[in-house]
Design an enzyme around this catalytic site. Structure first.
Site, PDB file in Angstrom:
ATOM      1  N   ARG A 188       0.809  -1.227   0.000  1.00 57.16           N
ATOM      2  CA  ARG A 188       0.000   0.000   0.000  1.00 57.16           C
ATOM      3  C   ARG A 188       0.842   1.277   0.000  1.00 57.16           C
ATOM      4  NH1 ARG A 188      -4.121  -0.151   4.690  1.00 57.16           N
ATOM      5  NH2 ARG A 188      -2.824  -1.807   5.595  1.00 57.16           N
ATOM      6  N   GLY A 247      -4.769  -8.146  15.715  1.00 53.20           N
ATOM      7  CA  GLY A 247      -5.148  -9.365  16.411  1.00 53.20           C
ATOM      8  C   GLY A 247      -5.723  -9.030  17.770  1.00 53.20           C
ATOM      9  N   ASN A 287      37.845  30.993  -5.178  1.00 56.15           N
ATOM     10  CA  ASN A 287      38.666  30.050  -4.428  1.00 56.15           C
ATOM     11  C   ASN A 287      39.026  28.792  -5.195  1.00 56.15           C
ATOM     12  OD1 ASN A 287      35.847  29.576  -4.302  1.00 56.15           O
ATOM     13  ND2 ASN A 287      36.102  28.191  -2.586  1.00 56.15           N
TER      14      ASN A 287
END
Length: 468
Positions: free
Chosen positions: A15, A141, A393
């Site tokens: 899902r 459950g 740099n």
């Protein structure tokens, strides 16, 4: 008493509708499974066994990288034939003594205290179940007790439950602790004689009852600890509940949040006194906010220390990564500023709108207020760094450093080509491009002569020809 921890992380999570394994979807910036392992790592178990299946290689590599020091062992469940079948795969690596704690990889907010309470309830001679009473127990459950309500008799899966059993609101969370030797025996006798044709771990309850072993229940402190994730909607809901809990804790400590519902901590956040945080803020990694700090709306801060009295204006992005970022006491940063790894700001430093600082140190009172870049630079006290100026740099292969002495004034639109040093008190004329050191206390200018051309006319567009 030795402790083994088994974490079930084999499910596909259909899902979720994602190619990513379910347990790697994130809550508060970390995979759900990483939350569980991080919690159980505090329980001093002799081993932690991860049962993987769907996306096993991805899950195992991610967890091994995240927890290089943890005693992790991996076993695979292929194919996935139920929770009992999953734990059966761990049997060969479990000892014959001690206690085994079984947890779910998709219940990320379980607390260490709850897991320990489950182990303690087992005590090495009982089967302990983690249960909770839910307003809507659908899908769980059901816990079936005797007439007195004291003894747990069985767990009945939702799909196998009768209408009367489905009315029970006390449910099994999927987590248990059992004597390891007994557990191994029960697992060997599981069958798949049920509606789903799967091997249910919950069937061990009836086996424990048959052997006269006490079945006890423990409960978490909060429902959020046992809520699992099976869909993007559930993931988002659990995220918000977790964030609200963190926001509530901070407010109880005195932090002012403009809106607790628009606040995210994806790591750890420590706050001093009288801290104010506006809306839509994201904290990542490890962040510390000093006393009386103010954080504007829509900011992101990762791995940073913000000292007392500093103000982070709206839409600022601070990313300390591995090197960290420090914002000194009383400094002002933003709006729309970016501090990258290694940015170290002293006291009362000003970093303004659309200024980027990376791997640079700015001493007390330095200012870069507009549209500037400071990379690989050492900036002295009270420097004023002009709008549009940058440190160049990178030469295409290597990074080089710029050193700016104290009380230097860098005019607007300057380019400082590193390696270069600007001496104390130097002034750099606006529009200059410097490739050589600038002496202390002097004006240094490098720009072309200005020329005006009388009689020059801007080119004109030719009239379009009409079609014949």
């Amino acid at each position: 008493m030795s402790l083994s921890i088994v974490i079930m992380a084999a499910g596909k999570g259909t899902r979720m509708k994602s190619a990513r394994p379910k347990v790697l979807h994130k809550i508060a910036g970390r995979p759900m499974l990483a939350h569980v392992i991080g919690t159980t790592s505090t329980l001093q178990a002799q081993q932690q066994v991860l049962i993987t299946g769907h996306g096993a290689e991805m899950v195992e590599a991610d967890m091994a990288r995240t927890f290089p020091e943890a005693p992790l062992r991996f076993v695979r469940q292929e194919p996935q034939l139920g929770t009992g079948h999953a734990v059966q795969q761990a049997v060969p690596v479990l000892p014959d003594e001690g206690v085994t704690l079984i947890l779910n990889g998709d219940t990320p907010l379980i607390r260490a205290s709850t897991a320990q309470a489950l182990v303690d309830a087992c005590g090495g001679d009982k089967l302990a179940l983690l249960t909770i009473t839910l307003a809507d127990p659908t899908g769980y459950g059901r816990i079936v007790r005797d007439a007195s309500g004291e003894r747990v008799l069985a767990i009945v899966e939702h799909k196998d439950a009768s209408p009367e059993q489905r009315a029970i609101r006390e449910v099994y969370t999927g987590m248990m602790a059992a004597p390891t030797a007994r557990l191994k025996g029960w697992l060997s006798r599981l069958t798949n004689d049920n509606a789903q044709g799967e091997y249910y771990l919950t069937d061990v309850v009836a086996m424990a009852q048959a052997e006269g072993l006490a079945v006890v229940a423990a409960q978490p402190q909060d429902e959020v600890e046992v809520l699992g994730v099976n869909s993007p909607a559930q993931l988002a809901e659990l995220e918000r509940r977790h964030q609200l809990a963190q926001a509530t804790t901070l407010m109880e400590q005195g932090v002012r949040l403009a809106d607790p519902a628009r606040f995210d901590v994806r790591g750890t956040l420590q706050c001093g006194r009288d801290v104010d945080i506006d809306v839509n803020f994201v904290f990542e990694g490890t962040v510390t906010l000093g006393d009386e700090g103010r954080i504007g709306a829509n900011c992101v801060i990762r791995n940073a220390r913000i000292d007392a009295g500093a103000v982070i204006h709206p839409f600022t992005h601070i990313d300390g990564d591995k090197d960290g970022v420090t914002v000194g006491e009383g400094s002002l940063v933003g709006p729309f500023a970016r501090l990258r790894p290694g940015a170290q700001l002293g006291r009362e430093v000003h970093i303004g709108n659309f200024v980027e600082v990376k791997n640079s140190t700015l001493a007390d009172g330095a200012k870069a207020n507009h549209l500037a870049y400071l990379g690989d630079a050492t900036v002295g006290e009270r420097v004023n760094y002009g709008a549009g100026s940058i440190t160049a740099n990178y030469d295409g292969a290597n990074k080089h450093r710029t050193v700016i002495g104290q009380d230097v004034h860098v005019g607007s639109n300057c380019v400082l080509i590193a390696p270069i040093t600007l001496g104390d008190g130097a002034t750099i004329g606006g529009g200059s491009t410097l490739s050589k050191d600038a002496p202390a206390g002097q004006l240094t200018v490098s720009r072309a002569r200005q020329v005006s051309l009388p009689g020059w006319q801007r080119p004109q567009k030719h009239p379009k020809k009409q079609g014949g």
